[in-house]
Design a protein around this motif. Structure first.
Motif, PDB file in Angstrom:
ATOM      1  N   UNK A  23      -1.808  -6.467  11.626  1.00  0.00           N
ATOM      2  CA  UNK A  23      -1.694  -5.971  12.997  1.00  0.00           C
ATOM      3  C   UNK A  23      -2.935  -5.196  13.434  1.00  0.00           C
ATOM      4  N   UNK A  24      -3.023  -5.009  14.760  1.00  0.00           N
ATOM      5  CA  UNK A  24      -4.077  -4.166  15.321  1.00  0.00           C
ATOM      6  C   UNK A  24      -5.459  -4.660  14.961  1.00  0.00           C
ATOM      7  N   UNK A  25      -6.334  -3.734  14.594  1.00  0.00           N
ATOM      8  CA  UNK A  25      -7.723  -4.075  14.279  1.00  0.00           C
ATOM      9  C   UNK A  25      -7.827  -4.917  13.013  1.00  0.00           C
ATOM     10  N   UNK A  26      -6.764  -4.922  12.206  1.00  0.00           N
ATOM     11  CA  UNK A  26      -6.793  -5.712  10.965  1.00  0.00           C
ATOM     12  C   UNK A  26      -6.786  -7.212  11.254  1.00  0.00           C
ATOM     13  N   UNK A  27      -6.544  -7.609  12.532  1.00  0.00           N
ATOM     14  CA  UNK A  27      -6.613  -9.027  12.872  1.00  0.00           C
ATOM     15  C   UNK A  27      -8.009  -9.592  12.586  1.00  0.00           C
ATOM     16  N   UNK A  28      -9.025  -8.726  12.609  1.00  0.00           N
ATOM     17  CA  UNK A  28     -10.400  -9.175  12.396  1.00  0.00           C
ATOM     18  C   UNK A  28     -10.799  -9.172  10.918  1.00  0.00           C
ATOM     19  N   UNK A  29      -9.845  -8.860  10.047  1.00  0.00           N
ATOM     20  CA  UNK A  29     -10.113  -8.834   8.613  1.00  0.00           C
ATOM     21  C   UNK A  29      -9.920 -10.228   8.029  1.00  0.00           C
ATOM     22  N   UNK A  30     -10.839 -10.665   7.181  1.00  0.00           N
ATOM     23  CA  UNK A  30     -10.743 -11.989   6.571  1.00  0.00           C
ATOM     24  C   UNK A  30      -9.641 -12.010   5.518  1.00  0.00           C
ATOM     25  N   UNK A  31      -9.204 -13.210   5.177  1.00  0.00           N
ATOM     26  CA  UNK A  31      -8.173 -13.339   4.145  1.00  0.00           C
ATOM     27  C   UNK A  31      -8.686 -12.794   2.809  1.00  0.00           C
ATOM     28  N   UNK A  32      -9.962 -12.991   2.524  1.00  0.00           N
ATOM     29  CA  UNK A  32     -10.506 -12.480   1.263  1.00  0.00           C
ATOM     30  C   UNK A  32     -10.402 -10.956   1.215  1.00  0.00           C
ATOM     31  N   UNK A  33     -10.704 -10.283   2.323  1.00  0.00           N
ATOM     32  CA  UNK A  33     -10.616  -8.825   2.349  1.00  0.00           C
ATOM     33  C   UNK A  33      -9.163  -8.358   2.242  1.00  0.00           C
ATOM     34  N   UNK A  34      -8.243  -9.092   2.885  1.00  0.00           N
ATOM     35  CA  UNK A  34      -6.826  -8.745   2.763  1.00  0.00           C
ATOM     36  C   UNK A  34      -6.367  -8.881   1.315  1.00  0.00           C
ATOM     37  N   UNK A  35      -6.782  -9.957   0.649  1.00  0.00           N
ATOM     38  CA  UNK A  35      -6.368 -10.157  -0.741  1.00  0.00           C
ATOM     39  C   UNK A  35      -6.909  -9.057  -1.649  1.00  0.00           C
ATOM     40  N   UNK A  36      -8.127  -8.592  -1.374  1.00  0.00           N
ATOM     41  CA  UNK A  36      -8.672  -7.477  -2.152  1.00  0.00           C
ATOM     42  C   UNK A  36      -7.862  -6.207  -1.909  1.00  0.00           C
ATOM     43  N   UNK A  37      -7.470  -5.982  -0.653  1.00  0.00           N
ATOM     44  CA  UNK A  37      -6.664  -4.799  -0.326  1.00  0.00           C
ATOM     45  C   UNK A  37      -5.315  -4.871  -1.030  1.00  0.00           C
ATOM     46  N   UNK A  38      -4.719  -6.070  -1.126  1.00  0.00           N
ATOM     47  CA  UNK A  38      -3.434  -6.233  -1.810  1.00  0.00           C
ATOM     48  C   UNK A  38      -3.591  -5.924  -3.292  1.00  0.00           C
ATOM     49  N   UNK A  39      -4.660  -6.428  -3.922  1.00  0.00           N
ATOM     50  CA  UNK A  39      -4.869  -6.159  -5.349  1.00  0.00           C
ATOM     51  C   UNK A  39      -5.018  -4.662  -5.612  1.00  0.00           C
ATOM     52  N   UNK A  40      -5.762  -3.960  -4.759  1.00  0.00           N
ATOM     53  CA  UNK A  40      -5.910  -2.512  -4.928  1.00  0.00           C
ATOM     54  C   UNK A  40      -4.578  -1.805  -4.730  1.00  0.00           C
ATOM     55  N   UNK A  41      -3.791  -2.262  -3.743  1.00  0.00           N
ATOM     56  CA  UNK A  41      -2.503  -1.628  -3.453  1.00  0.00           C
ATOM     57  C   UNK A  41      -1.519  -1.836  -4.597  1.00  0.00           C
ATOM     58  N   UNK A  42      -1.516  -3.015  -5.185  1.00  0.00           N
ATOM     59  CA  UNK A  42      -0.642  -3.298  -6.320  1.00  0.00           C
ATOM     60  C   UNK A  42      -0.951  -2.343  -7.479  1.00  0.00           C
ATOM     61  N   UNK A  43      -2.251  -2.094  -7.698  1.00  0.00           N
ATOM     62  CA  UNK A  43      -2.660  -1.179  -8.767  1.00  0.00           C
ATOM     63  C   UNK A  43      -2.226   0.247  -8.449  1.00  0.00           C
ATOM     64  N   UNK A  44      -2.472   0.688  -7.197  1.00  0.00           N
ATOM     65  CA  UNK A  44      -2.112   2.065  -6.822  1.00  0.00           C
ATOM     66  C   UNK A  44      -0.599   2.273  -6.852  1.00  0.00           C
ATOM     67  N   UNK A  45       0.153   1.245  -6.493  1.00  0.00           N
ATOM     68  CA  UNK A  45       1.607   1.364  -6.466  1.00  0.00           C
ATOM     69  C   UNK A  45       2.230   1.251  -7.855  1.00  0.00           C
ATOM     70  N   UNK A  46       1.393   0.977  -8.866  1.00  0.00           N
ATOM     71  CA  UNK A  46       1.828   0.868 -10.267  1.00  0.00           C
ATOM     72  C   UNK A  46       2.932  -0.181 -10.434  1.00  0.00           C
ATOM     73  N   UNK A  47       2.750  -1.291  -9.752  1.00  0.00           N
ATOM     74  CA  UNK A  47       3.682  -2.413  -9.907  1.00  0.00           C
ATOM     75  C   UNK A  47       3.321  -3.135 -11.206  1.00  0.00           C
ATOM     76  N   UNK A  48       4.292  -3.383 -12.090  1.00  0.00           N
ATOM     77  CA  UNK A  48       4.001  -3.997 -13.398  1.00  0.00           C
ATOM     78  C   UNK A  48       3.701  -5.490 -13.267  1.00  0.00           C
ATOM     79  N   UNK A  49       2.457  -5.813 -12.986  1.00  0.00           N
ATOM     80  CA  UNK A  49       2.061  -7.189 -12.741  1.00  0.00           C
ATOM     81  C   UNK A  49       1.929  -7.996 -14.028  1.00  0.00           C
TER      82      UNK A  49
END
Length: 237
Positions: A23-49
């Motif tokens: 949403x919002x300004x994130x519409x201009x974010x590429x899929x590669x950048x979104x995937x990097x943000x997801x990987x960082x978030x998974x680590x910070x959230x301590x999800x047992x991947x």
């Protein structure tokens, strides 16, 4: 001397399917950048991947049907493979807190198996045409729908390609959004993929309608297409 073989990782014990919004300004974010943000978030959230095997293990995250850069979306999908069983609601809370503002978790459910991508056969879109004349929009839509084939060109990784954007259009209508002209559009997922901006190019081609550069694209839904009704279903239902 033979190279040491990489450690083999244990198979996942649970898979979670996640719907998220961009949403919002994130519409201009590429899929590669979104995937990097997801990987960082998974680590910070301590999800047992669960991790891939090989010399460079990485968390097992798969994406399906990512929207193009410049488009907002209420229906992006990914799947997490976990090394431990987790409560989907708790994963949703922890991941949403760890993601940047504008990438928001909408729903999480346990995967029933099969390929998520196979369920994503169509998308519904809202294309906001701020500053356009409503009568001209309606005229262009009528002309487009009455045309059997509409050829457009787009630059791809393989160079400039010409393709028929009309065959992917399940439905197209002129509507209003926030008091301004807009298009409501359902696109069948095809190869090559037809995007909303291709349909705008098609409107220019057959009707001479030139959308303003400020046209805003928002994916409203993505999922299985009901051929009888032309509606896009929920792949997590």
């Amino acid at each position: 001397m033979s190279r040491q073989q990489p450690e083999q990782q244990a198979p996942p014990v649970q898979r979670l399917r996640i719907r998220y919004a961009k949403r919002g300004r994130l519409r201009f974010t590429s899929h590669r950048d979104v995937s990097r943000a997801v990987e960082r978030a998974v680590f910070r959230a301590q999800i047992p991947m669960a991790y891939s095997s090989g010399f460079h293990p990485h968390p097992r995250i798969s994406y399906a049907g990512a929207s193009p850069t410049g488009a907002a979306s209420e229906a992006e999908y990914l799947e997490l493979a976990l090394a431990e069983r987790c409560d989907p609601a708790e994963v949703a809370r922890a991941l949403d807190e760890a993601l940047p503002d504008g990438v928001d978790v909408v729903a999480v459910m346990e995967s029933p198996g099969g390929a998520l991508a196979d369920l994503l056969t169509a998308s519904s879109w809202l294309v906001e045409l701020r500053g356009s004349d409503r009568a001209k929009v309606e005229e262009a839509v009528a002309t487009f729908l009455s045309t059997e084939s509409v050829l457009v060109e787009r630059m791809t990784k393989k160079g400039l390609r010409s393709f028929d954007c009309r065959t992917a259009v399940v439905s197209l209508e002129a509507v209003e959004a926030a008091g301004e002209p807009a298009l409501r559009l359902v696109l069948r997922h095809t190869v090559p993929a037809v995007r909303p901006d291709d349909v705008l190019s098609g409107l220019a081609e057959v009707a001479g309608f030139a959308a303003a550069p400020t046209a805003l694209l928002t994916r409203l839904g993505q999922g299985p297409l009901d051929e009888a009704t032309g509606l896009v279903g929920d792949p997590l239902a």
